[in-house]
Design a protein around this motif. Sequence first.
Motif, mmCIF file in Angstrom:
data_model
loop_
_atom_site.group_PDB
_atom_site.id
_atom_site.type_symbol
_atom_site.label_atom_id
_atom_site.label_comp_id
_atom_site.label_asym_id
_atom_site.label_seq_id
_atom_site.Cartn_x
_atom_site.Cartn_y
_atom_site.Cartn_z
ATOM 1 N N ALA A 91 0.831 -1.203 0.000
ATOM 2 C CA ALA A 91 0.000 0.000 0.000
ATOM 3 C C ALA A 91 0.864 1.250 0.000
ATOM 4 O O ALA A 91 0.511 2.275 -0.604
ATOM 5 N N SER A 92 2.025 1.187 0.648
ATOM 6 C CA SER A 92 2.917 2.344 0.719
ATOM 7 C C SER A 92 3.568 2.667 -0.614
ATOM 8 O O SER A 92 4.109 3.773 -0.798
ATOM 9 N N ILE A 93 3.532 1.725 -1.561
ATOM 10 C CA ILE A 93 4.097 1.999 -2.890
ATOM 11 C C ILE A 93 3.355 3.149 -3.570
ATOM 12 O O ILE A 93 3.908 3.829 -4.435
ATOM 13 N N SER A 94 2.112 3.397 -3.151
ATOM 14 C CA SER A 94 1.353 4.509 -3.734
ATOM 15 C C SER A 94 2.045 5.853 -3.497
ATOM 16 O O SER A 94 1.870 6.790 -4.285
ATOM 17 N N LEU A 95 2.837 5.954 -2.432
ATOM 18 C CA LEU A 95 3.557 7.202 -2.160
ATOM 19 C C LEU A 95 4.666 7.417 -3.185
ATOM 20 O O LEU A 95 4.874 8.538 -3.678
ATOM 21 N N SER A 96 5.402 6.352 -3.496
ATOM 22 C CA SER A 96 6.413 6.454 -4.552
ATOM 23 C C SER A 96 5.763 6.733 -5.897
ATOM 24 O O SER A 96 6.306 7.478 -6.726
ATOM 25 N N GLU A 97 4.587 6.134 -6.117
ATOM 26 C CA GLU A 97 3.891 6.364 -7.380
ATOM 27 C C GLU A 97 3.487 7.831 -7.530
ATOM 28 O O GLU A 97 3.459 8.363 -8.647
ATOM 29 N N TYR A 98 3.186 8.475 -6.422
ATOM 30 C CA TYR A 98 2.898 9.921 -6.465
ATOM 31 C C TYR A 98 4.081 10.673 -7.077
ATOM 32 O O TYR A 98 3.908 11.581 -7.891
ATOM 33 N N VAL A 99 5.277 10.268 -6.693
ATOM 34 C CA VAL A 99 6.491 10.897 -7.236
ATOM 35 C C VAL A 99 6.594 10.633 -8.733
ATOM 36 O O VAL A 99 6.919 11.522 -9.528
ATOM 37 N N ALA A 100 6.317 9.393 -9.132
ATOM 38 C CA ALA A 100 6.401 9.041 -10.556
ATOM 39 C C ALA A 100 5.417 9.850 -11.394
ATOM 40 O O ALA A 100 5.737 10.280 -12.510
ATOM 41 N N LEU A 101 4.228 10.076 -10.852
ATOM 42 C CA LEU A 101 3.184 10.769 -11.613
ATOM 43 C C LEU A 101 3.380 12.282 -11.650
ATOM 44 O O LEU A 101 3.022 12.930 -12.633
ATOM 45 N N HIS A 102 3.955 12.844 -10.591
ATOM 46 C CA HIS A 102 3.942 14.306 -10.471
ATOM 47 C C HIS A 102 5.321 14.938 -10.261
ATOM 48 O O HIS A 102 5.415 16.152 -10.122
ATOM 49 N N GLY A 103 6.387 14.132 -10.285
ATOM 50 C CA GLY A 103 7.701 14.672 -9.965
ATOM 51 C C GLY A 103 8.634 14.877 -11.133
ATOM 52 O O GLY A 103 9.832 15.152 -10.922
ATOM 53 N N ALA A 104 8.140 14.776 -12.354
ATOM 54 C CA ALA A 104 9.022 14.842 -13.532
ATOM 55 C C ALA A 104 9.838 16.128 -13.590
ATOM 56 O O ALA A 104 10.999 16.119 -14.011
ATOM 57 N N GLU A 105 9.254 17.223 -13.165
ATOM 58 C CA GLU A 105 9.943 18.516 -13.248
ATOM 59 C C GLU A 105 10.707 18.856 -11.964
ATOM 60 O O GLU A 105 11.193 19.981 -11.813
ATOM 61 N N HIS A 106 10.804 17.903 -11.061
ATOM 62 C CA HIS A 106 11.447 18.149 -9.765
ATOM 63 C C HIS A 106 12.419 16.997 -9.471
ATOM 64 O O HIS A 106 12.243 16.254 -8.513
ATOM 65 N N PHE A 107 13.433 16.859 -10.304
ATOM 66 C CA PHE A 107 14.298 15.673 -10.244
ATOM 67 C C PHE A 107 14.939 15.487 -8.875
ATOM 68 O O PHE A 107 14.858 14.400 -8.292
ATOM 69 N N ASP A 108 15.581 16.497 -8.348
ATOM 70 C CA ASP A 108 16.304 16.336 -7.087
ATOM 71 C C ASP A 108 15.360 16.003 -5.934
ATOM 72 O O ASP A 108 15.642 15.104 -5.124
ATOM 73 N N ILE A 109 14.240 16.709 -5.840
ATOM 74 C CA ILE A 109 13.260 16.415 -4.792
ATOM 75 C C ILE A 109 12.726 14.997 -4.964
ATOM 76 O O ILE A 109 12.564 14.249 -3.992
ATOM 77 N N SER A 110 12.473 14.610 -6.210
ATOM 78 C CA SER A 110 11.915 13.284 -6.489
ATOM 79 C C SER A 110 12.875 12.171 -6.089
ATOM 80 O O SER A 110 12.479 11.172 -5.485
ATOM 81 N N MET A 111 14.150 12.330 -6.415
ATOM 82 C CA MET A 111 15.125 11.300 -6.067
ATOM 83 C C MET A 111 15.237 11.147 -4.552
ATOM 84 O O MET A 111 15.308 10.025 -4.029
ATOM 85 N N LYS A 112 15.250 12.257 -3.835
ATOM 86 C CA LYS A 112 15.313 12.185 -2.380
ATOM 87 C C LYS A 112 14.051 11.551 -1.807
ATOM 88 O O LYS A 112 14.103 10.795 -0.826
ATOM 89 N N ALA A 113 12.912 11.834 -2.432
ATOM 90 C CA ALA A 113 11.652 11.256 -1.966
ATOM 91 C C ALA A 113 11.629 9.746 -2.193
ATOM 92 O O ALA A 113 11.214 8.978 -1.309
ATOM 93 N N LEU A 114 12.072 9.291 -3.361
ATOM 94 C CA LEU A 114 12.097 7.857 -3.630
ATOM 95 C C LEU A 114 13.051 7.141 -2.677
ATOM 96 O O LEU A 114 12.767 6.022 -2.219
ATOM 97 N N HIS A 115 14.167 7.773 -2.392
ATOM 98 C CA HIS A 115 15.118 7.230 -1.413
ATOM 99 C C HIS A 115 14.453 7.060 -0.060
ATOM 100 O O HIS A 115 14.664 6.057 0.643
ATOM 101 N N PHE A 116 13.623 8.009 0.334
ATOM 102 C CA PHE A 116 12.928 7.942 1.619
ATOM 103 C C PHE A 116 11.797 6.919 1.595
ATOM 104 O O PHE A 116 11.683 6.067 2.484
ATOM 105 N N PHE A 117 10.946 6.972 0.582
ATOM 106 C CA PHE A 117 9.743 6.147 0.559
ATOM 107 C C PHE A 117 10.036 4.661 0.404
ATOM 108 O O PHE A 117 9.260 3.820 0.851
ATOM 109 N N THR A 118 11.163 4.313 -0.226
ATOM 110 C CA THR A 118 11.429 2.896 -0.499
ATOM 111 C C THR A 118 11.602 2.084 0.771
ATOM 112 O O THR A 118 11.457 0.864 0.758
#
Length: 368
Positions: A91-118
């Motif tokens: 169920a928590s994978i939905s948080l990473s999916e949020y990054v995939a859907l809405h983080g394309a223009e925010h690379f650095d924030i997205s990478m840090k978020a994926l590192h955290f959410f995983t």
Amino acid sequence: MQEQVDTGTAALKEIFDRARLAHIARETAAVCQDFDAKKFMALATDGLDALGIMQRMRLVASSLHAALPGDFAANIEVLKALAPRIGHGFASISLSEYVALHGAEHFDISMKALHFFTRFGSSEFAVRPFLLRDLNRTLAVMEGWAGDDNEHVRRLASEGCRPRLPWAARIPALIKDPSPVAPILERLKSDPSLYVRKSVANHLNDIGKDHPEWMLERLGGWPMEDTRTAWIARHALRSLIKKGDSRALAMIGASGKPLVKVETMRVTPAEIGLGERISLSARLVSTAGESQRLIVDYAVHYVKKNGTPSRKVFKLKVLDLAAGAACDLSISQTVKDFTTRKHFAGHHRVDLLVNGETLAEGGFNLLI
């Protein structure tokens, strides 16, 4: 710790049932007072019954986006506070999916978020759009993840860039040329975590389907005296071993052509219904003048809907058989439907494989 999920369960999509969605809504409201829980529930349950597991997961992510009040960066901070409160790995994978859907223009924030959410639910699916968009930049970040203290982050470094990751978009550039991932695999080749080593082995097995020479050359330079590295190699070579590839067999210390005879092989019962078990037993006798290392597998030729067979190989045993010695083997399995395999009535041939060679055959009839 992430929860393990049985991907063969027919009701897998019920991970995202209405009770789970209500739980996510309550917990998000608890960390964000301006979250619109009613809007989230309306969107996240719209057409829910007709959706599969991955569709539901993405719907949760898009519904969170619609119901959260901030911009991408602000919403990521809310989701970070939410992550430990969901309490379920998939169920928590939905948080990473949020990054995939809405983080394309925010690379650095997205990478840090994926590192955290995983650490709460794997980001292996969510990192792939970034690989497809900017392979080199994303792999550079993932190489850093390979040295992380957290095993979930290190696993993501390998799992996220597997060229043929199940349930995920393929990475054509890495299917064509796996060399860009070599630094990541090198860093993980003796990882202390079995969780990580399994990913590295599966990654290499993926590569071996398209570039066996590349994989064999890579493994040939690894220190097989290291038990962790040797474990990865054995599992990475499994597809080539099942084909009887002499180079793969030699790499794990197996003999080449098996010098054995099969005295008996039985598949029982002769007829079963769906959901019942079959048993395979066999007796091998060495005809060699010295000890042999043997890789014993069995293959079931499943009947497809059109009546043609589809071969699936399963591991049975790795053994050292002394000159003139005999060995009795047995295994059983339940024949049941999975989300990845539906069974059909008919005769199912079963092969006994030793070092990739078919040495005996049996079978059973499946009645449906």
